[in-house]
Design a protein around this motif. Structure first.
Motif, PDB file in Angstrom:
ATOM      1  N   TYR A 168      19.454  13.758 -15.828  1.00 21.93           N
ATOM      2  CA  TYR A 168      18.345  12.833 -16.047  1.00 21.93           C
ATOM      3  C   TYR A 168      18.863  11.402 -16.175  1.00 21.93           C
ATOM      4  O   TYR A 168      19.246  10.944 -17.235  1.00 21.93           O
ATOM      5  CB  TYR A 168      17.501  13.262 -17.246  1.00 21.93           C
ATOM      6  CG  TYR A 168      16.369  14.125 -16.762  1.00 21.93           C
ATOM      7  CD1 TYR A 168      15.198  13.555 -16.297  1.00 21.93           C
ATOM      8  CD2 TYR A 168      16.522  15.507 -16.643  1.00 21.93           C
ATOM      9  CE1 TYR A 168      14.176  14.332 -15.770  1.00 21.93           C
ATOM     10  CE2 TYR A 168      15.509  16.294 -16.116  1.00 21.93           C
ATOM     11  CZ  TYR A 168      14.341  15.696 -15.675  1.00 21.93           C
ATOM     12  OH  TYR A 168      13.345  16.456 -15.135  1.00 21.93           O
ATOM     13  N   TYR A 169      18.839  10.732 -15.035  1.00 22.73           N
ATOM     14  CA  TYR A 169      19.381   9.380 -14.943  1.00 22.73           C
ATOM     15  C   TYR A 169      18.425   8.333 -15.493  1.00 22.73           C
ATOM     16  O   TYR A 169      18.842   7.354 -16.084  1.00 22.73           O
ATOM     17  CB  TYR A 169      19.705   9.082 -13.470  1.00 22.73           C
ATOM     18  CG  TYR A 169      20.085   7.645 -13.226  1.00 22.73           C
ATOM     19  CD1 TYR A 169      21.313   7.161 -13.663  1.00 22.73           C
ATOM     20  CD2 TYR A 169      19.209   6.760 -12.596  1.00 22.73           C
ATOM     21  CE1 TYR A 169      21.663   5.832 -13.475  1.00 22.73           C
ATOM     22  CE2 TYR A 169      19.554   5.443 -12.401  1.00 22.73           C
ATOM     23  CZ  TYR A 169      20.776   4.981 -12.841  1.00 22.73           C
ATOM     24  OH  TYR A 169      21.115   3.668 -12.660  1.00 22.73           O
ATOM     25  N   LYS A 170      17.143   8.553 -15.304  1.00 22.81           N
ATOM     26  CA  LYS A 170      16.156   7.535 -15.661  1.00 22.81           C
ATOM     27  C   LYS A 170      15.048   8.167 -16.496  1.00 22.81           C
ATOM     28  O   LYS A 170      14.577   9.250 -16.173  1.00 22.81           O
ATOM     29  CB  LYS A 170      15.563   6.929 -14.387  1.00 22.81           C
ATOM     30  CG  LYS A 170      14.681   5.710 -14.578  1.00 22.81           C
ATOM     31  CD  LYS A 170      14.301   5.140 -13.210  1.00 22.81           C
ATOM     32  CE  LYS A 170      13.543   3.830 -13.340  1.00 22.81           C
ATOM     33  NZ  LYS A 170      12.184   4.000 -13.842  1.00 22.81           N
ATOM     34  N   ALA A 171      14.671   7.509 -17.575  1.00 25.11           N
ATOM     35  CA  ALA A 171      13.573   7.989 -18.413  1.00 25.11           C
ATOM     36  C   ALA A 171      12.462   6.957 -18.408  1.00 25.11           C
ATOM     37  O   ALA A 171      12.626   5.845 -17.899  1.00 25.11           O
ATOM     38  CB  ALA A 171      14.055   8.234 -19.844  1.00 25.11           C
ATOM     39  N   ALA A 172      11.336   7.330 -18.965  1.00 20.24           N
ATOM     40  CA  ALA A 172      10.217   6.403 -19.075  1.00 20.24           C
ATOM     41  C   ALA A 172       9.436   6.682 -20.339  1.00 20.24           C
ATOM     42  O   ALA A 172       9.189   7.839 -20.658  1.00 20.24           O
ATOM     43  CB  ALA A 172       9.297   6.534 -17.858  1.00 20.24           C
ATOM     44  N   ASN A 173       9.089   5.626 -21.054  1.00 14.06           N
ATOM     45  CA  ASN A 173       8.112   5.754 -22.124  1.00 14.06           C
ATOM     46  C   ASN A 173       6.766   5.421 -21.487  1.00 14.06           C
ATOM     47  O   ASN A 173       6.495   4.269 -21.131  1.00 14.06           O
ATOM     48  CB  ASN A 173       8.416   4.786 -23.261  1.00 14.06           C
ATOM     49  CG  ASN A 173       7.428   4.927 -24.401  1.00 14.06           C
ATOM     50  OD1 ASN A 173       6.248   5.137 -24.184  1.00 14.06           O
ATOM     51  ND2 ASN A 173       7.907   4.804 -25.626  1.00 14.06           N
ATOM     52  N   LYS A 174       5.916   6.427 -21.330  1.00 12.36           N
ATOM     53  CA  LYS A 174       4.660   6.263 -20.603  1.00 12.36           C
ATOM     54  C   LYS A 174       3.471   6.140 -21.546  1.00 12.36           C
ATOM     55  O   LYS A 174       2.368   6.564 -21.238  1.00 12.36           O
ATOM     56  CB  LYS A 174       4.483   7.439 -19.636  1.00 12.36           C
ATOM     57  CG  LYS A 174       5.644   7.560 -18.663  1.00 12.36           C
ATOM     58  CD  LYS A 174       5.516   8.736 -17.727  1.00 12.36           C
ATOM     59  CE  LYS A 174       4.783   8.355 -16.486  1.00 12.36           C
ATOM     60  NZ  LYS A 174       4.793   9.427 -15.469  1.00 12.36           N
ATOM     61  N   GLY A 341       8.586  10.499 -19.184  1.00 13.08           N
ATOM     62  CA  GLY A 341       8.873  11.060 -17.868  1.00 13.08           C
ATOM     63  C   GLY A 341      10.324  10.793 -17.540  1.00 13.08           C
ATOM     64  O   GLY A 341      11.073  10.280 -18.368  1.00 13.08           O
ATOM     65  N   GLY A 342      10.727  11.110 -16.330  1.00 11.07           N
ATOM     66  CA  GLY A 342      12.104  10.855 -15.960  1.00 11.07           C
ATOM     67  C   GLY A 342      12.423  11.287 -14.546  1.00 11.07           C
ATOM     68  O   GLY A 342      11.664  12.049 -13.932  1.00 11.07           O
ATOM     69  N   ASP A 343      13.522  10.774 -14.040  1.00 14.50           N
ATOM     70  CA  ASP A 343      14.014  11.119 -12.709  1.00 14.50           C
ATOM     71  C   ASP A 343      15.410  11.711 -12.846  1.00 14.50           C
ATOM     72  O   ASP A 343      16.289  11.101 -13.471  1.00 14.50           O
ATOM     73  CB  ASP A 343      14.066   9.891 -11.815  1.00 14.50           C
ATOM     74  CG  ASP A 343      12.688   9.308 -11.561  1.00 14.50           C
ATOM     75  OD1 ASP A 343      12.059   9.719 -10.583  1.00 14.50           O
ATOM     76  OD2 ASP A 343      12.244   8.451 -12.350  1.00 14.50           O
ATOM     77  N   PRO A 379      17.910   7.910 -20.818  1.00 18.11           N
ATOM     78  CA  PRO A 379      17.955   8.896 -21.894  1.00 18.11           C
ATOM     79  C   PRO A 379      19.385   9.165 -22.373  1.00 18.11           C
ATOM     80  O   PRO A 379      19.602  10.000 -23.244  1.00 18.11           O
ATOM     81  CB  PRO A 379      17.345  10.141 -21.242  1.00 18.11           C
ATOM     82  CG  PRO A 379      17.687  10.011 -19.796  1.00 18.11           C
ATOM     83  CD  PRO A 379      17.708   8.536 -19.504  1.00 18.11           C
ATOM     84  N   ASN A 380      20.358   8.462 -21.793  1.00 22.31           N
ATOM     85  CA  ASN A 380      21.766   8.614 -22.150  1.00 22.31           C
ATOM     86  C   ASN A 380      21.996   8.004 -23.531  1.00 22.31           C
ATOM     87  O   ASN A 380      21.832   6.806 -23.730  1.00 22.31           O
ATOM     88  CB  ASN A 380      22.629   7.913 -21.091  1.00 22.31           C
ATOM     89  CG  ASN A 380      24.118   8.170 -21.265  1.00 22.31           C
ATOM     90  OD1 ASN A 380      24.639   8.109 -22.373  1.00 22.31           O
ATOM     91  ND2 ASN A 380      24.793   8.425 -20.166  1.00 22.31           N
ATOM     92  N   LYS A 381      22.383   8.835 -24.489  1.00 18.67           N
ATOM     93  CA  LYS A 381      22.476   8.392 -25.885  1.00 18.67           C
ATOM     94  C   LYS A 381      23.683   7.497 -26.156  1.00 18.67           C
ATOM     95  O   LYS A 381      23.768   6.872 -27.215  1.00 18.67           O
ATOM     96  CB  LYS A 381      22.500   9.596 -26.827  1.00 18.67           C
ATOM     97  CG  LYS A 381      23.725  10.501 -26.663  1.00 18.67           C
ATOM     98  CD  LYS A 381      23.611  11.734 -27.552  1.00 18.67           C
ATOM     99  CE  LYS A 381      24.834  12.646 -27.388  1.00 18.67           C
ATOM    100  NZ  LYS A 381      24.713  13.875 -28.209  1.00 18.67           N
ATOM    101  N   ASN A 382      24.609   7.410 -25.202  1.00 15.86           N
ATOM    102  CA  ASN A 382      25.806   6.597 -25.406  1.00 15.86           C
ATOM    103  C   ASN A 382      25.747   5.239 -24.711  1.00 15.86           C
ATOM    104  O   ASN A 382      26.762   4.551 -24.609  1.00 15.86           O
ATOM    105  CB  ASN A 382      27.043   7.381 -24.964  1.00 15.86           C
ATOM    106  CG  ASN A 382      27.349   8.520 -25.920  1.00 15.86           C
ATOM    107  OD1 ASN A 382      27.222   8.368 -27.135  1.00 15.86           O
ATOM    108  ND2 ASN A 382      27.724   9.676 -25.391  1.00 15.86           N
ATOM    109  N   VAL A 383      24.565   4.862 -24.231  1.00 19.75           N
ATOM    110  CA  VAL A 383      24.383   3.520 -23.695  1.00 19.75           C
ATOM    111  C   VAL A 383      24.128   2.574 -24.860  1.00 19.75           C
ATOM    112  O   VAL A 383      23.240   2.819 -25.685  1.00 19.75           O
ATOM    113  CB  VAL A 383      23.195   3.471 -22.705  1.00 19.75           C
ATOM    114  CG1 VAL A 383      22.943   2.049 -22.240  1.00 19.75           C
ATOM    115  CG2 VAL A 383      23.453   4.374 -21.513  1.00 19.75           C
TER     116      VAL A 383
END
Length: 458
Positions: A168-174, A341-343, A379-383
């Motif tokens: 899951y590279y990309k997340a979204a708060n929708k 959501g997410g990609d 969604p990467n927690k280490n960013v």
């Protein structure tokens, strides 16, 4: 695509909604365009970054990545791919795909030319790709990066049969409503916290001479997001999960209640820019840009959608946090809704180059490059949160990560693609029809149930 992928987005944290997201924040740019991994060092056939990510040298390797992204979203992702090229020597080509992407991939595979990686926007699409024998598991360093950088919930959404297929590279708060700050100021409107307050705010804005909402009905997916936020807040998480898995029917009274609530906005022609007919011809990017152009007389005052709307706002002269502000989707029932959501990056070729690119996309390094460009949530927690270009985006990102596994994922993205992810069909078309005639709640429910039953097979 039902229980195996339904570890999904719940109400992401009261702190996010109550105080942290009173986002009347000024934009705060970042001058640091370098990845969070810091300097990279080369060792013969490998490159290791400060984040600990090791990438092989891939000179002479060519890779293709397919996604439905266009415009600024595509341009920004190409900059991430360029960073991978710089570090490895590989050549990566972005392949524009069409919705539904699973059909696009089927034609590519039938022609013997699958991409190395595709970004899939639905967990159901991941399962379809696995069931058809197209997708390859994430292994080696790529799997280690996923396990190191993602909460268990985000890992599980990308699994099929216990194996990791999606990164899951990309997340979204929708669950956000963006608004033109100048319009609100002129009207004397305030940020609403409840649905009744939203309706009152809409009337205040209308009385000031500006149409309250842009609703992009030409794209079916924003309509599903409107429904999901209302339904999650009103019916609650348990029923949300049941409807997601089609364990209750779309003819359930809870669905009728949600549709009647939506009709309080969709059924007021004067509240919609262009009315219902204009909305059905309005695409998402234009819905955003027309809210933030035209000075203090834009075509609309508010547009509902996720954090990714920042990409489109960035194409206007409005500054996020000053001219363009945001509030959480108002509470409709007992639950404050936060839908995500997410990609996910999915491999369609199992090669050293494809696995290396998957490892890069699962690392904080790739996400940091993209985060700095705006309009992106990882969604990467280490960013590091400092990677995001403004306080609005940092607050949204921090809330997502602090929610951990306590979340609900987009309902339509979990449904079979024939129901929840196909233009002109299923839920997208049914809600477009409802937008056109929001007085026919029973008719909308009957169509939704017939299409859901056919897609789910139950």
């Amino acid at each position: 695509m039902r229980s195996s992928t339904s570890r999904t987005v719940k109400t992401a944290a009261a702190t996010f909604l109550a105080g942290a997201l009173t986002l009347s924040l000024t934009s705060c740019g970042s001058d640091d365009d370098s990845p969070s991994g810091g300097e990279s060092s080369s060792k013969g056939t490998e490159t290791t970054t400060g984040s600990g990510l090791t990438l092989p040298k891939l000179n002479g390797t060519t890779l293709e990545v397919a996604a439905v992204w266009s415009g600024g979203e595509q341009a920004n992702f190409k900059k991430v791919l360029a960073e991978f090229e710089k570090r490895t020597g590989a050549k990566v080509t972005f392949v524009p795909a069409q919705d539904p992407i699973i059909n696009f991939l089927g034609s590519k595979i039938a022609g013997g030319k699958p991409p190395d990686i595709a970004l899939l926007p639905q967990p159901g699409a991941i399962k379809q790709a696995v069931d058809r024998g197209w997708a390859k598991p994430v292994t080696g360093d790529a799997l280690k990066e996923v396990q190191k950088n993602y909460s268990q919930g985000w890992q599980d959404i990308g699994k099929v049969g216990g194996k990791q297929y999606g990164v899951y590279y990309k997340a979204a708060n929708k669950s956000l409503v963006w608004y033109n700050a100048k319009v609100f100021e002129n009207a004397g409107a305030t940020e609403p916290k409840t649905w009744s307050e939203l309706l009152a705010t809409a009337q205040t804005v209308y009385d000031s001479g500006v149409t309250p909402f842009s609703v992009p009905g030409a794209d079916g997916w924003p309509l599903t997001d409107w429904f999901e936020n209302v339904y999650l807040s009103q019916a609650g998480p348990e029923k949300y999960d049941q409807l997601t898995r089609h364990e209750i029917k779309w003819t359930d009274p809870s669905v009728a209640t949600a549709l009647k609530t939506l009709a309080q906005v969709w059924g007021k022609q004067d509240y919609l820019a262009g009315g219902a007919n204009g909305s059905l011809q309005l695409q998402f990017p234009n819905a955003v840009t027309q809210t933030f152009t035209g000075g203090d007389q834009p075509k609309s005052a508010m547009v509902y959608e996720g954090d990714f709307a920042q990409v489109n706002i960035g194409q206007t002269k409005s500054e996020i946090g000053t001219d363009a502000k945001v509030f959480p989707f108002p509470k409709v029932g007992d639950t404050v809704p936060v839908v995500s959501g997410g990609d996910a990056a999915v491999l369609f070729k199992d090669s050293p180059g494809a696995q290396a690119l998957a490892a890069f996309l699962a690392s904080p390094d790739a996400a940091t490059v993209h985060a700095g460009l705006g309009g992106y949530l990882s969604p990467n927690k280490n960013v590091d949160f400092s990677a995001y270009p403004n306080d609005v985006q940092r607050t949204i990102a921090e809330a997502l990560i602090k929610a951990g596994d306590d979340f609900r994922f987009d309902m339509s993205d979990q449904a079979p693609q024939a129901f929840g992810g196909t233009p002109g069909k299923g839920e997208w078309k049914d809600l477009q029809d409802f937008l056109k005639n929001p007085s026919d709640v029973a008719g909308a429910q009957a169509k939704l149930e017939a299409n859901a039953a056919a897609a789910y097979g139950n």
